[in-house]
Every structure is written in C-alpha cells, then in structure tokens.
Design a protein around this motif. Structure first.
Motif, short mmCIF file in Angstrom:
data_model
loop_
_atom_site.label_atom_id
_atom_site.label_comp_id
_atom_site.label_asym_id
_atom_site.label_seq_id
_atom_site.Cartn_x
_atom_site.Cartn_y
_atom_site.Cartn_z
N THR A 138 -17.36 1.53 -1.20
CA THR A 138 -17.09 2.46 -2.29
C THR A 138 -16.85 1.71 -3.60
OG1 THR A 138 -14.81 2.55 -1.47
CG2 THR A 138 -16.25 4.42 -0.94
N THR A 139 -16.33 0.50 -3.53
CA THR A 139 -16.20 -0.32 -4.73
C THR A 139 -17.57 -0.62 -5.31
OG1 THR A 139 -14.12 -1.32 -3.98
CG2 THR A 139 -15.36 -2.51 -5.66
N GLU A 140 -18.54 -0.89 -4.43
CA GLU A 140 -19.91 -1.11 -4.90
C GLU A 140 -20.51 0.18 -5.47
OE1 GLU A 140 -21.45 -3.83 -5.35
OE2 GLU A 140 -20.09 -5.18 -4.30
N VAL A 141 -20.14 1.33 -4.91
CA VAL A 141 -20.60 2.61 -5.47
C VAL A 141 -20.08 2.76 -6.90
CG1 VAL A 141 -20.44 5.12 -5.30
CG2 VAL A 141 -20.80 3.76 -3.23
N ALA A 142 -18.82 2.45 -7.12
CA ALA A 142 -18.24 2.53 -8.46
C ALA A 142 -19.01 1.63 -9.43
CB ALA A 142 -16.76 2.12 -8.42
N ARG A 143 -19.35 0.43 -8.99
CA ARG A 143 -20.10 -0.50 -9.85
C ARG A 143 -21.51 0.02 -10.13
NH1 ARG A 143 -17.91 -5.63 -6.28
NH2 ARG A 143 -15.87 -5.79 -7.31
N ALA A 144 -22.12 0.65 -9.13
CA ALA A 144 -23.46 1.21 -9.34
C ALA A 144 -23.43 2.37 -10.32
CB ALA A 144 -24.05 1.66 -7.99
N ASN A 189 -7.91 7.01 -5.17
CA ASN A 189 -6.60 6.47 -4.80
C ASN A 189 -6.68 4.95 -4.64
OD1 ASN A 189 -8.15 6.59 -2.40
ND2 ASN A 189 -6.30 6.56 -1.14
N ALA A 190 -7.80 4.35 -5.10
CA ALA A 190 -8.01 2.91 -4.97
C ALA A 190 -7.73 2.23 -6.31
CB ALA A 190 -9.44 2.63 -4.52
N LEU A 191 -6.72 1.39 -6.33
CA LEU A 191 -6.32 0.73 -7.58
C LEU A 191 -7.42 -0.16 -8.14
CD1 LEU A 191 -2.67 -0.25 -6.58
CD2 LEU A 191 -3.36 1.54 -8.19
N ASN A 192 -8.13 -0.86 -7.27
CA ASN A 192 -9.17 -1.77 -7.77
C ASN A 192 -10.33 -1.01 -8.41
OD1 ASN A 192 -9.90 -0.96 -5.01
ND2 ASN A 192 -11.62 -2.37 -5.24
N ILE A 193 -10.68 0.15 -7.85
CA ILE A 193 -11.76 0.96 -8.42
C ILE A 193 -11.33 1.52 -9.78
CG2 ILE A 193 -13.04 3.12 -8.15
CD1 ILE A 193 -13.23 2.50 -5.16
N ALA A 194 -10.11 2.04 -9.85
CA ALA A 194 -9.61 2.56 -11.13
C ALA A 194 -9.58 1.46 -12.18
CB ALA A 194 -8.20 3.14 -10.93
N ASN A 195 -9.19 0.27 -11.79
CA ASN A 195 -9.13 -0.86 -12.71
C ASN A 195 -10.51 -1.22 -13.25
OD1 ASN A 195 -7.67 -3.19 -13.93
ND2 ASN A 195 -9.03 -4.35 -12.59
N ALA A 241 -11.80 1.87 -15.56
CA ALA A 241 -10.98 2.31 -16.69
C ALA A 241 -11.50 1.81 -18.03
CB ALA A 241 -9.53 1.87 -16.50
N VAL A 242 -12.27 0.73 -18.02
CA VAL A 242 -12.81 0.18 -19.28
C VAL A 242 -14.05 0.95 -19.73
CG1 VAL A 242 -11.91 -2.12 -18.83
CG2 VAL A 242 -14.22 -1.53 -18.04
N ARG A 243 -14.51 1.92 -18.94
CA ARG A 243 -15.67 2.73 -19.29
C ARG A 243 -15.17 4.02 -19.96
NH1 ARG A 243 -20.40 -0.35 -18.10
NH2 ARG A 243 -19.77 -1.81 -16.47
N PRO A 244 -15.18 4.08 -21.28
CA PRO A 244 -14.59 5.24 -21.97
C PRO A 244 -15.30 6.55 -21.67
CG PRO A 244 -15.77 3.83 -23.53
CD PRO A 244 -15.70 3.08 -22.25
N GLN A 245 -16.56 6.47 -21.20
CA GLN A 245 -17.29 7.71 -20.91
C GLN A 245 -16.88 8.31 -19.56
OE1 GLN A 245 -18.43 4.65 -20.64
NE2 GLN A 245 -20.15 4.43 -19.23
N ALA A 284 1.16 1.73 -2.78
CA ALA A 284 -0.02 0.88 -2.60
C ALA A 284 -0.03 0.23 -1.22
CB ALA A 284 -0.04 -0.20 -3.68
N ARG A 285 -1.18 0.31 -0.57
CA ARG A 285 -1.39 -0.35 0.72
C ARG A 285 -2.12 -1.68 0.45
NH1 ARG A 285 -5.27 -0.14 5.10
NH2 ARG A 285 -4.16 -0.53 7.06
N PRO A 286 -1.48 -2.83 0.70
CA PRO A 286 -2.05 -4.12 0.28
C PRO A 286 -3.42 -4.43 0.88
CG PRO A 286 0.26 -4.36 0.89
CD PRO A 286 -0.14 -2.98 1.30
N GLN A 287 -3.68 -3.98 2.12
CA GLN A 287 -4.95 -4.32 2.76
C GLN A 287 -6.15 -3.72 2.05
OE1 GLN A 287 -2.22 -3.33 4.29
NE2 GLN A 287 -1.89 -4.40 6.22
N SER A 288 -5.98 -2.52 1.49
CA SER A 288 -7.14 -1.82 0.93
C SER A 288 -6.97 -1.45 -0.54
CB SER A 288 -7.40 -0.54 1.72
OG SER A 288 -6.29 0.35 1.64
N TYR A 289 -5.82 -1.77 -1.14
CA TYR A 289 -5.50 -1.40 -2.53
C TYR A 289 -5.45 0.11 -2.72
CZ TYR A 289 -7.04 -6.26 -3.32
OH TYR A 289 -7.22 -7.61 -3.26
N GLU A 290 -5.29 0.86 -1.63
CA GLU A 290 -5.26 2.31 -1.72
C GLU A 290 -3.83 2.82 -1.84
OE1 GLU A 290 -8.47 4.71 0.41
OE2 GLU A 290 -8.22 2.99 1.71
#
Length: 259
Positions: free
Chosen positions: A103-109, A128-134, A137-141, A151-157
């Motif tokens: 899903t992180t790769e989906v966010a990047r795509a 609910n994923a902190l890394n995806i939101a991070n 978040a720099v995409r203003p659109q 936060a769950r450390p294993q998955s950043y969720e």
C-alpha cells in the motif's frame, strides 16, 4: 553490500528458514563469518532475533518482520501491483489506504500520476499509516485524513478506539488493503487483531474494496481476519499466481487482476 541491506537479507532468510547458522549466512551473503556474528549480535540487541550458539533463531513464535525491513521483499512485483491498483482509482475519489509495503507503493504510484497533479482535491486519502501520510502530506493537491490511535511500531499503523472514532464518521469510495494473507475460504487477514479491526472498519466504510497482494500471500492464512473474500471486489496480484488460485477467487466473486 551496506549494513542495512545485509540486515534486511539476514532477516528475510531468518523468516523463511526459522534458523540460521553463521557459516550458512556468510556463504549466502558472501561476507565474512565475523561480519555475520557482529550482525547477529547487533540484531539480537534490538530484539530482532535470538542469538544461539553458532547462529540465530527468529524472535518468538509469532514473529513478524517490522515494515522497515520488509521493503526488499518481492519489490518489483509490489511496484507493478501498485501501479495497477493506482490505475483503478479515479480523480476526486476518497481512497482508504491501510499500512504495509504494497500500500505504501500504491501511495507512491498515486503521487506520480500526471492526471492527479492538480485538483481541489485531486484525491482524498484516508489512512491509519503514519508513513503513508508523511509521504503524501507534501502533495498539496491531496487531502490527507489521518485516523487517531496508538502507533504500532511494526507497521507504522494507528490502531485502537481513537481510530474507530474517525472512521465511524466518514465514507470512502475505495479501500485498498495490504494483507499478510488472503484465501478464498478464509478471507483477508493480518497478524495483529487490532490492526485487522481497523482495516475491517475501513472496508465497511468503502463502496468497493481492493486487496493488493503479491502471489506469495495467496492461499495463506493468518491469525486475525479482516474480511471475507466475498467482501472484496478486486484482487490485484502478480503474474506468478496460479490458474487454480485465480479460479477459486473468481468463484468467490473476486475479480482478479494479475500484472
């Protein structure tokens, strides 16, 4: 090979085999036995493995590799899957993204899709994923909505009742699930029951549900069920998926896209 790459490779081998000895790991990674011993000692200090005489074993009986060490696993397959999932999403939609490497790769795509470079908003992302939101978040659109929770450390969720409060008040067009297992009979599943509960609620708030999973996760079971296969509209996986597996999912009412 860098230390981080070496550690990822060691942990991957350990997850696959359950046990590694120093000489075996040194041969596999083409480094010295002294380097492997030092790696094992440092990983043991982080409680990533248990040191044994001459080697190491996985840490505990329900071992789950933290997200930061999973990024190299099936990387090319995940990138293809991510692009195919991103192509299923229309401009202006509200999209739920669970945590995980795929899903992180989906966010990047989604972030690099030309037709989503502008809009008010181009997409609404609920996660609910902190890394995806991070990353997004720099995409203003993009309008980014982050659930509350712990936060769950294993998955950043983020998990727990605070996340329930946000998800109970919204509706989304599509939920994209990252899973550790997906089986036609047993459904989609995660290792952690609190993580599964948040993912389940995300599915319930969605008009359609997409599971993004490489073929190694298909036909597998895990501890905590997210939803039944019948609740999933589309499975996007890689081309290594077997014909029999595709047939079983299609019989369960799941459209299968293999890339």
């Amino acid at each position: 090979m860098s230390r981080d790459a070496r550690w990822k490779a060691l942990l991957e081998l350990l997850v696959e085999r359950g046990r590694l000895d120093v000489e075996e790991a040194a041969t596999q990674l083409e480094v010295s036995a002294a380097t492997i011993r030092r790696d094992f000692d440092q990983l043991a200090e982080q409680q990533m493995l248990v040191r044994t005489r001459g080697g190491a074993v996985v840490h505990g009986v329900s071992y789950e590799l933290p997200l930061r060490y999973k990024t190299a696993r099936h990387a090319s397959e995940k990138q293809r899957i991510a692009k195919a999932v991103a192509d299923l999403i229309a401009p202006g939609e509200a999209v739920g993204l669970t945590g995980g490497t795929t899903t992180t790769e989906v966010a990047r795509a989604l972030a690099v899709r030309p037709d989503l470079a502008s809009g008010s908003p181009a997409l609404t992302i609920v996660t609910n994923a902190l890394n995806i939101a991070n990353e997004l978040a720099v995409r203003p659109q993009f309008k980014i909505v982050v659930t509350g929770g712990v936060a769950r450390p294993q998955s950043y969720e983020l998990i727990g009742p605070l996340a329930d409060g946000v998800l109970g008040q919204i509706t989304i067009d599509v939920a994209v699930l990252g899973v550790v297992a997906f089986d036609p009979a047993h459904g989609a599943a995660a290792h952690d029951e609190a993580e599964a509960a948040i993912n389940r609620l995300l599915c319930e708030r969605a008009e359609r549900v997409v599971v993004a999973a490489d073929s190694s996760k298909l036909g597998q079971r895990a501890f905590a069920r997210i939803c039944a296969a019948e609740s999933v509209d589309t499975l996007v996986t890689d081309s290594a998926v077997g014909a029999e597996t595709v047939r079983r999912f299609e019989e369960a009412g799941v459209r299968v896209v293999a890339v």
